[in-house]
Design an enzyme around this catalytic site. Structure first.
Site, PDB file in Angstrom:
ATOM      1  N   GLU A 129     -22.600   4.132 -11.094  1.00 58.80           N
ATOM      2  CA  GLU A 129     -22.786   3.514 -12.416  1.00 58.80           C
ATOM      3  C   GLU A 129     -22.957   4.538 -13.537  1.00 58.80           C
ATOM      4  OE1 GLU A 129     -25.660   0.346 -12.371  1.00 58.80           O
ATOM      5  OE2 GLU A 129     -24.461  -0.856 -10.975  1.00 58.80           O
TER       6      GLU A 129
ATOM      7  N   GLU B 239     -22.060  -3.606  -4.689  1.00 57.64           N
ATOM      8  CA  GLU B 239     -23.334  -4.253  -4.997  1.00 57.64           C
ATOM      9  C   GLU B 239     -23.077  -5.649  -5.540  1.00 57.64           C
ATOM     10  OE1 GLU B 239     -26.199  -2.371  -7.537  1.00 57.64           O
ATOM     11  OE2 GLU B 239     -25.767  -0.358  -6.752  1.00 57.64           O
TER      12      GLU B 239
END
Length: 290
Positions: free
Chosen positions: A123, A223
Site C-alpha cells: 500500500e 486483503e
C-alpha cells in the site's frame, strides 16, 4: 451485479489448468501483548489455519526483518507444510536493506520451497509514500536478488484497488509478476447487503485495468474482510453477523475464482477489528460452508 463469467475467462487465460487457487490468511508477527511471535507461536497459528474446513496452508506475512518474522516463521512453515507470501517493506533505505538481508538469510538457511511469492511493498502507492518509478525499480531489484539465489517464485506488489486503477501507477504493474489487490467494502461505506457487489465491482475494475496494461498478469486478492467490531462507517456496520455474511458471500466465492488472502487471522485493534480468531485463538464465527 455478477462478474463470474468475465473473471472465469481471465482465469482461463492466465492460470494453468493444473494449478489450484491459493486459500490464505494474513497473519501478523505480534501477539496480543505486542510481543513478537516465537517459532512455537507461528506453528500454533499455522496449525489452526490448517485445521479449518478449507485447510489453509498459505499465509501472507507483512515483513521479513521486523519482529524477526522470517527467522521465526520459516521453521514453523517448514514443519507444518505452510507456504509464505513474503513481505518486503520498501520504505526507508536502511529498513529496505534489512528486509532484503533477512530474506536472503532465510533463503540461505532454509532453501526456497517455503516461498509462495514475494510482495515488494504494501500500500505504498495508496499512502503516496513513494513514486511508481521508484517502487518499480525496487521490484526489479528484489526479483534480481532472489533469482540469483535460485528463487523462481513470482515477485509483485500489494496495494489498494484504487491505486491499481490509477494509470499514474502503471509502471508498477509493468514491473509485477502478479498484482496483489486490497479491497474493503467496509471502507467504501457499503451496507452489508451491497458489500458483495461493491467488492466484485472493484475487483473487476482492477482486473480490467491490469489486463489493459500488462495482459496475462494475475490479480491476487491479498486483503479483504469485514470487521467484527468497531465504528460504523457510513452504511457499513461492524459486527460478527456481518463478518460472517461477508465471509459466506465473498470468501466462498473467491475461493473458486482466484488466489485469496483473507484479512486477518488476528487483529487486536477494536476500532475496527478484522480478526477472525480472538486473542485465545478461537474462531469468532463459523468458517465452514465453503
Amino acid at each position: 451485479m455478477r462478474f463470474s463469467t468475465t473473471l472465469a475467462a481471465i482465469a482461463a487465460t492466465t492460470l494453468p489448468l493444473t494449478q489450484a487457487y491459493y486459500k490464505g490468511f494474513n497473519v501478523g508477527a505480534t501477539n496480543p501483548d505486542s510481543s513478537c511471535k516465537t517459532t512455537a507461536q507461528w506453528t500454533t497459528a499455522f496449525q489452526k489455519l490448517q485445521a479449518l474446513p478449507q485447510k489453509i496452508s498459505q499465509v501472507r506475512l507483512y515483513a521479513s526483518s521486523d519482529c524477526n518474522t522470517l527467522a521465526n516463521a520459516v521453521p514453523a512453515a517448514l514443519s507444518t507444510g505452510t507456504q509464505i507470501l513474503v513481505g518486503v517493506w520498501t520504505e526507508d533505505a536502511a529498513h529496505y536493506t534489512a528486509e532484503k538481508n533477512a530474506l536472503e538469510a532465510a533463503i540461505h538457511a532454509h532453501g526456497t520451497a517455503w516461498i509462495l511469492a514475494i510482495s515488494v511493498g504494501s500500500e505504498d502507492l495508496y499512502r503516496k509514500d513513494t513514486t511508481a518509478s521508484t517502487l518499480a525499480q525496487q521490484i526489479y531489484d528484489v526479483r534480481g536478488m532472489v533469482r540469483a539465489l535460485g528463487v523462481q517464485a513470482e515477485v509483485g506488489h500489494v496495494d489498494t484497488w484504487t491505486a491499481w486503477v490509477d494509470s499514474a501507477n502503471d509502471a508498477v504493474i509493468q514491473a509485477c509478476d502478479f498484482v496483489g489487490m486490497d479491497g474493503y467494502p467496509y471502507w467504501q461505506d457499503a451496507d452489508i447487503s451491497a458489500a458483495e457487489d461493491v467488492f466484485f465491482k472493484s475487483y473487476q475494475d482492477t482486473l480490467n485495468h491490469v489486463q489493459s496494461v500488462k495482459a496475462g498478469t494475475w490479480v491476487w486478492i491479498t486483503e479483504t474482510g469485514w470487521p467484527t467490531q468497531g465504528a460504523t462507517q457510513g452504511a457499513a456496520v461492524a459486527s460478527l453477523q456481518n463478518a460472517q455474511r461477508f465471509w459466506r458471500s465473498v470468501a466462498c466465492r473467491l475461493f473458486e475464482t482466484g488466489h485469496v488472502f483473507w484479512y486477518a487471522y488476528q487483529d487486536y485493534n477494536d476500532n475496527p477489528s478484522f480478526g477472525v480468531f480472538d486473542k485465545d485463538g478461537k474462531a469468532q464465527y463459523d468458517l465452514s460452508g465453503c
